[in-house]
Design an enzyme around this catalytic site. Structure first.
Site, short mmCIF file in Angstrom:
data_model
loop_
_atom_site.label_atom_id
_atom_site.label_comp_id
_atom_site.label_asym_id
_atom_site.label_seq_id
_atom_site.Cartn_x
_atom_site.Cartn_y
_atom_site.Cartn_z
N LEU A 76 6.58 -5.62 -13.58
CA LEU A 76 6.65 -4.34 -14.26
C LEU A 76 6.37 -3.14 -13.36
O LEU A 76 6.24 -2.02 -13.84
CB LEU A 76 5.69 -4.34 -15.47
CG LEU A 76 5.99 -5.43 -16.50
CD1 LEU A 76 4.99 -5.38 -17.64
CD2 LEU A 76 7.42 -5.33 -17.02
N CYS A 77 6.32 -3.36 -12.05
CA CYS A 77 6.15 -2.27 -11.10
C CYS A 77 7.47 -1.54 -10.90
O CYS A 77 8.52 -2.17 -10.80
CB CYS A 77 5.65 -2.78 -9.75
SG CYS A 77 3.90 -3.13 -9.73
N HIS A 78 7.37 -0.23 -10.81
CA HIS A 78 8.56 0.59 -10.55
C HIS A 78 8.89 0.55 -9.06
O HIS A 78 7.98 0.61 -8.22
CB HIS A 78 8.31 2.04 -10.93
CG HIS A 78 8.15 2.26 -12.38
ND1 HIS A 78 6.96 2.04 -13.04
CD2 HIS A 78 9.03 2.68 -13.33
CE1 HIS A 78 7.11 2.32 -14.32
NE2 HIS A 78 8.36 2.71 -14.53
N MET A 114 -0.63 -0.51 -6.69
CA MET A 114 -0.15 -1.89 -6.59
C MET A 114 0.44 -2.17 -5.21
O MET A 114 0.27 -3.26 -4.67
CB MET A 114 0.87 -2.20 -7.69
CG MET A 114 0.29 -2.12 -9.10
SD MET A 114 -1.23 -3.06 -9.33
CE MET A 114 -0.67 -4.71 -9.00
N GLU A 115 1.08 -1.19 -4.63
CA GLU A 115 1.64 -1.36 -3.29
C GLU A 115 0.53 -1.51 -2.25
O GLU A 115 0.63 -2.35 -1.34
CB GLU A 115 2.54 -0.17 -2.94
CG GLU A 115 3.86 -0.16 -3.68
CD GLU A 115 3.79 0.26 -5.16
OE1 GLU A 115 4.81 0.18 -5.84
OE2 GLU A 115 2.70 0.66 -5.64
N ASP A 129 -2.27 -17.90 7.03
CA ASP A 129 -1.17 -18.77 7.43
C ASP A 129 -1.15 -19.01 8.94
O ASP A 129 -0.88 -20.12 9.39
CB ASP A 129 0.16 -18.15 6.99
CG ASP A 129 1.35 -19.00 7.41
OD1 ASP A 129 1.38 -20.19 7.06
OD2 ASP A 129 2.24 -18.46 8.11
#
EC number: 4.6.1.17
Length: 160
Positions: A76-78, A114-115, A129
């Site tokens: 739901l992120c733009h 969010m980014e 990793d």
């Protein structure tokens, strides 16, 4: 607080928030996190002797790429016109960890928290990793938004 959740409609179904009526403003967000490891693993990263190469450099690039891919990862992120992403990874020998800070900027109708959070997570996962062959006990922790500014809700700074 007390604000209602905006990613759900009246019937409770998830939807992308309509931001078309929001003002276009300069926005910034900074997130932090860390990956804790054994001292010898941290020394290997700091000394640049990891088998897979420059751990911090590659993790920095991965974090930048992660910020740019956020709307592909979080439903739901733009998609946003990101104008700047910086990812800093600092070796912290006192606490046997790599501290990660990501700052993201845009000029738009919604924020970039969010980014910034995605950048920190992807950078930490990349560190994991690259050295997991020598240290499977690493812990990714303390990921949080430290700063958010711009838009109607104004400035937020985390309390330490």
């Amino acid at each position: 607080m007390g604000d209602k959740l905006t990613h759900f409609d009246a019937s409770g179904a998830a939807h992308m928030v309509d931001v078309s009526d929001k003002d276009i403003t300069a926005r910034i967000a900074t997130a932090t996190g860390r990956i804790v490891m054994r001292p010898e693993t941290l020394a290997m990263i700091a000394d640049g002797t990891a088998k897979k190469g420059d751990v911090l450099g590659i993790a920095r690039l991965a974090g930048i790429m992660g910020a740019k891919k956020t709307p592909d990862l979080i439903p739901l992120c733009h998609p946003l016109p990101i104008t700047k992403v910086s990812v800093d990874l600092d070796v912290n020998r006192d606490e046997n960890c790599v501290d990660i800070t990501a700052t993201v900027k845009t000029t738009g109708q919604t924020g970039v928290e969010m980014e910034a959070l995605t950048a920190v997570n992807i950078a930490a996962l990349t560190v994991y990793d690259m050295v997991k062959a020598v240290d499977k006990d690493m812990t990714i922790t303390d990921i949080r938004v430290m700063l958010k500014d711009g838009g109607k809700s104004g400035r937020y700074e985390a309390k330490l």
